[in-house]
Design an enzyme around this catalytic site. Structure first.
Site, PDB file in Angstrom:
ATOM      1  N   LYS A 128       0.869  -1.187   0.000  1.00 50.97           N
ATOM      2  CA  LYS A 128       0.000   0.000   0.000  1.00 50.97           C
ATOM      3  C   LYS A 128       0.893   1.220   0.000  1.00 50.97           C
ATOM      4  CE  LYS A 128      -4.426   0.988   0.229  1.00 50.97           C
ATOM      5  NZ  LYS A 128      -5.600   0.164  -0.157  1.00 50.97           N
ATOM      6  N   ASP A 168      -7.041   4.136  -4.543  1.00 53.89           N
ATOM      7  CA  ASP A 168      -7.698   4.050  -3.232  1.00 53.89           C
ATOM      8  C   ASP A 168      -8.301   5.449  -3.027  1.00 53.89           C
ATOM      9  OD1 ASP A 168      -7.863   2.126  -0.737  1.00 53.89           O
ATOM     10  OD2 ASP A 168      -7.431   4.067   0.125  1.00 53.89           O
TER      11      ASP A 168
END
Ligand code: NDP
Ligand code: 2IT
Length: 448
Positions: A128, A168
């Site tokens: 991430k 995201d």
């Protein structure tokens, strides 16, 4: 659930090694609570300290992102990429651009991603990244200059067989496009290094829809275990971004009614339901005009609740789709008191630990994020496959694969999470099923 002493000892070490990272501690504790008893029963994982290794990122990259705003002023942001675990495939996971982004938040997201990606059945490790850059109020040119600067450092750490980022919060088609362009320019290579690409340049059909659709397919699978379906169900949705939009579309298609949407400023309550025409307006408002959800209430003459979240509205099904810790204990109790019996999480870690306890004590159908929102990264995995083949599947083909993956994830939750009284604890199931595959790969690959 884990023996309290065992859990406390494990968490004390995690907290000492990672101070001031509350969200990371929260994500690890939820997993440790459910997986430690399984590890006690399977000592091979204990001896090899698999969970201890899984909670330490393989690599953390932190960098400076300087850029020039429209006034000519120099701005400096932080850039991050957490390469958490590559046991079962290249690092894979989104990039978040939001002013609240910090190391602890990205480590929680990366840790969740490892187990989520394992659940998808596809060969993807977990990662991430992102930045504390705030896209709100920025011009397209500013967003482009920022993302180009961001990629000017990130490009040397990623690649189609190494690390494949995606979107995201705050990162959608526009940002992926700018980053892909910059990567291609720096590497002189047209390759599947990012997912969520445009359909004309290597993207997959259904990727924009995948997280919201998958979240609703997962809710439908949970309902099936009680001989029920979404037809006629009243649903509350939070957020109004990518996940919320396509969750709303799929609920409506399956005969349910979405009565709320929100953003960080407040929520709208439309008892008539957000139908296809109103949803088209939301998509224009959020994806093109980049306005506030309040404008929906002004256009359609419904209620707008400034500064509030939608969990006080009566519903059968709640679909949290905005951000972490957006449902607390009191809100969980209100949901249940109002008759809600399904929670399917589109956002990552949207329920606080106390809220989760309320769901489970009341034995409602609770679909935890790493299972319920795995459809997004699953179709990212399918985008990677299509890029490798230099071929594209039809909408129907991708949607069928997505649907089947969500069914497989649900089956795995049932396999590992069914309790003695028959209650399916999807949280326990998802954590153990996600853990086993990564843990076995780590055992096979030695102490790395
Ligand atoms: P978007 O940026 O498209 O939308 C985010 C939405 O959530 C906006 O409505 C935003 O409101 C709201 N929101 C963001 N931060 C906050 C906050 N701190 N408080 C209240 N509302 C907030 O993001 P996505 O829809 O892609 O992501 C939503 C959630 O889903 C995130 O938790 C993400 O991690 C998760 N997720 C996303 C996937 C994907 O494929 N995109 C896959 C799996 C999970 P505002 O505009 O006011 O900021
Ligand atoms: O949280 C997530 O699963 C995502 N933001 C999607 C990640 C991806 O690589 O598609």
């Amino acid at each position: 659930m884990a023996n309290e002493q065992l859990l406390n000892d494990f968490m004390a070490k995690v907290i000492a090694r990672n101070p001031n990272e509350a969200e990371f501690h929260q994500a690890v504790e939820e997993v440790a609570m459910t997986v430690l008893p399984f590890i006690e029963e399977n000592p091979k994982y204990k001896a090899a300290k698999v969970l201890e290794r899984m909670t330490e990122p393989e690599r953390v990259i932190l960098f400076r992102v300087p850029w020039v705003d429209d006034k000519g002023e120099i701005q400096i942001n932080k850039g991050y990429r957490i390469e958490m675990n590559s046991a079962i495939g290249p690092y894979k996971g989104g990039l978040r651009f939001h002013p609240t982004v910090n190391l602890g938040i990205l480590k929680f997201l990366a840790f969740e991603q490892v187990l989520k990606n394992s659940l998808t059945t596809l060969p993807m490790g977990g990662g991430k990244g992102g930045s504390d850059f705030d896209p709100k109020g920025k011009s397209d040119a500013e967003v482009m200059r920022f993302t180009q600067s961001f990629m000017s450092e990130l490009f040397r750490h990623i690649g189609p067989n190494t690390d494949v980022p995606a979107g995201d919060i705050g990162v959608g088609g526009r940002e992926i496009g700018f980053m892909f362009g910059q990567y291609k320019r720096l590497r002189n290579e047209f390759t599947g290094v990012l997912t969520g690409k445009g359909i004309e340049w290597g993207g997959s059909l259904i990727r924009p829809e995948a997280t919201g659709y998958g979240q609703v397919y997962f809710a439908e699978e949970m309902l099936k275990t009680r001989g029920d379906s979404l037809k006629g169900k009243i649903c509350t949705v939070s957020g109004s971004g990518n996940v919320a939009q396509y969750a709303t579309e799929k609920v409506t298609e399956l005969g349910g009614k979405v009565v709320t949407l929100s953003d960080s400023a407040g929520f709208i309550y439309d008892p008539e339901g957000v139908d296809a025409e109103k949803l088209a307006f939301v998509m224009y408002l959020k994806n093109e005009k980049r306005g506030r959800i309040k404008e929906y209430a002004e256009k359609y003459g419904c209620e707008y609740h400034e500064g509030q979240r939608p969990w006080g509205i009566k519903c059968d099904v709640a679909l949290p789709s905005a951000t972490q810790n957006e449902v607390n204990e009191e809100e969980a109790k209100t949901l249940i008191a109002n008759g809600c019996f399904v929670v399917s999480e589109g956002a990552n870690m949207p329920s606080t630990p106390d809220a989760i306890n309320v769901y489970i004590e009341n034995k409602i159908l609770y679909g935890p994020a790493k299972a319920a929102n795995a459809g997004g990264v699953a179709v990212s995995g399918l985008e990677m496959s299509q890029n490798s083949m230099r071929y594209g599947w039809s909408r129907e083909e991708v949607d069928t694969k997505l649907r089947n993956i969500m069914i497989d994830i649900h089956d795995n939750c049932v396999k590992y999470g069914t309790e003695k009284d028959g209650y399916i604890n999807h949280m326990v199931g998802a954590n153990i099923a996600g853990f086993v595959k990564v843990a076995d790969a780590m055992l096979a690959q030695g102490i790395v």
